[in-house]
Design an enzyme around this catalytic site. Structure first.
Site, short mmCIF file in Angstrom:
data_model
loop_
_atom_site.label_atom_id
_atom_site.label_comp_id
_atom_site.label_asym_id
_atom_site.label_seq_id
_atom_site.Cartn_x
_atom_site.Cartn_y
_atom_site.Cartn_z
N MET A 1 0.85 -1.20 0.00
CA MET A 1 0.00 0.00 0.00
C MET A 1 0.88 1.25 0.00
O MET A 1 1.07 1.91 1.02
CB MET A 1 -0.92 -0.03 1.22
CG MET A 1 -1.76 -1.29 1.33
SD MET A 1 -2.88 -1.29 2.76
CE MET A 1 -1.68 -1.32 4.12
N ASP A 2 1.39 1.61 -1.15
CA ASP A 2 2.38 2.68 -1.24
C ASP A 2 1.75 3.98 -1.73
O ASP A 2 0.84 3.96 -2.56
CB ASP A 2 3.50 2.25 -2.21
CG ASP A 2 4.73 3.13 -2.08
OD1 ASP A 2 4.90 3.77 -1.03
OD2 ASP A 2 5.52 3.16 -3.05
N GLY A 3 2.25 5.10 -1.22
CA GLY A 3 1.85 6.40 -1.72
C GLY A 3 1.01 7.24 -0.79
O GLY A 3 0.53 8.31 -1.18
#
Length: 305
Positions: A83-85
């Site tokens: 779950m990047d960003g």
């Protein structure tokens, strides 16, 4: 301004009151200094969150229709997500970093709901890596608080929706109250069978493989096994993903346009199909998830053959 969070003792988890209407991992901690909300078993809390629970109140038999083009027989059993960003999402909007994490939690709630509707059995999420401990102290403390409060307030949904929670990673580094909460929640939901959410906290793929080797070495030292007995099967029994019937993700999704797996499930991803999304995690919703699943179903999995 630096702050210090004080964790209250974790109560023993019991089945929720019929009045409680928590919703899955909703952003709850809108400022770093907000007081704790009342426990989810109170009538007041139930009424507060009733509206956001309604989306999750649909029974499996009411959700048999899949989006056009998606085949139930080709659905992945286990989806893993990096779950990047979250931080970039907040900065692009001139918001504090905590707002990005809160928005990311809302995206996770939506994806869990979709998994339950579409028949995916396991979702693993990389929530906090071992490298994340090097982030600013105030950010780490906020994340620990986010984990604790989210799990406390959403216990009811796990029981009601027959969801099993498993936590993997080096939990010894977490606050004691959070450790107790996670252990209690795992124990309380271990017999739930509809869906399993695996949350990787203080986790790294290197750590997972090393701790498995240490366990096998100790068994060999104690005479329980011979070194020559060690094989792939024994190794996988000692990996942290031994908590699930489906330890190997069929599909890995990473958001935010990055093309790497960042030390996540290094052993388990050996034959996993990879999908890299441009969306930042808080913007990742049903449309993006459907695109990833459709791409997965169009691939021919070869397993090295």
């Amino acid at each position: 301004m630096p702050f210090s969070l004080h964790f209250s003792p974790t109560p023993l988890i019991t089945a929720p009151s019929p009045l409680s209407k928590p919703f899955f991992l909703v952003p709850y901690y809108h400022t770093l200094y907000a007081p704790k909300s009342p426990p989810c078993s109170s009538t007041e809390h139930a009424l507060t969150h009733q509206g956001k629970q309604e989306a999750f109140d649909r029974r499996p038999e009411d959700s048999q229709t899949l989006p056009l083009g998606l085949r139930r027989d080709a659905m992945p059993s286990h989806v893993a997500v990096i779950m990047d960003g979250n931080r970039r999402w907040a900065r692009l909007r001139d918001l504090p970093v905590r707002s990005g994490y809160e928005a990311g939690v809302e995206s996770l709630r939506k994806i869990v709901e979709i998994c339950c509707k579409w028949g995916i059995k396991v979702l693993s999420v990389f929530a906090f890596s071992s490298d994340n401990w090097f982030r600013p102290k105030v950010e780490v403390e906020f994340l620990m608080s986010l984990f604790e409060r989210g799990m406390q307030e959403d216990t009811g949904i796990f029981f009601r929706e027959n969801i099993r929670i498993s936590v993997i990673g080096d939990l010894t580094k977490l606050p004691k109250a959070l450790q107790e909460l996670m252990v209690n929640l795992e124990e309380a939901t271990k017999n739930n069978t509809r869906f399993q959410l695996i949350v990787a906290v203080s986790y790294s793929g290197h750590y997972d493989v090393v701790q498995a080797c240490q366990r096998l070495a100790l068994k060999a030292k104690c005479g329980l096994i011979e070194p020559s007995d060690i094989n792939v099967s024994l190794m996988e029994q000692e990996l942290e993903t031994n908590c699930t019937e489906f330890p190997h993700p069929d599909l890995l999704i990473r958001t935010s346009g990055e093309f790497r797996i960042s030390n996540f499930m290094l052993w388990q991803l050996a034959y996993t199909e990879l999908f890299f999304a441009q969306s930042l995690w808080p913007d990742f919703g049903e449309a993006e998830f459907l695109k990833a699943l459709l791409a997965f179903q169009q691939r021919q999995r070869r397993y090295g053959v």
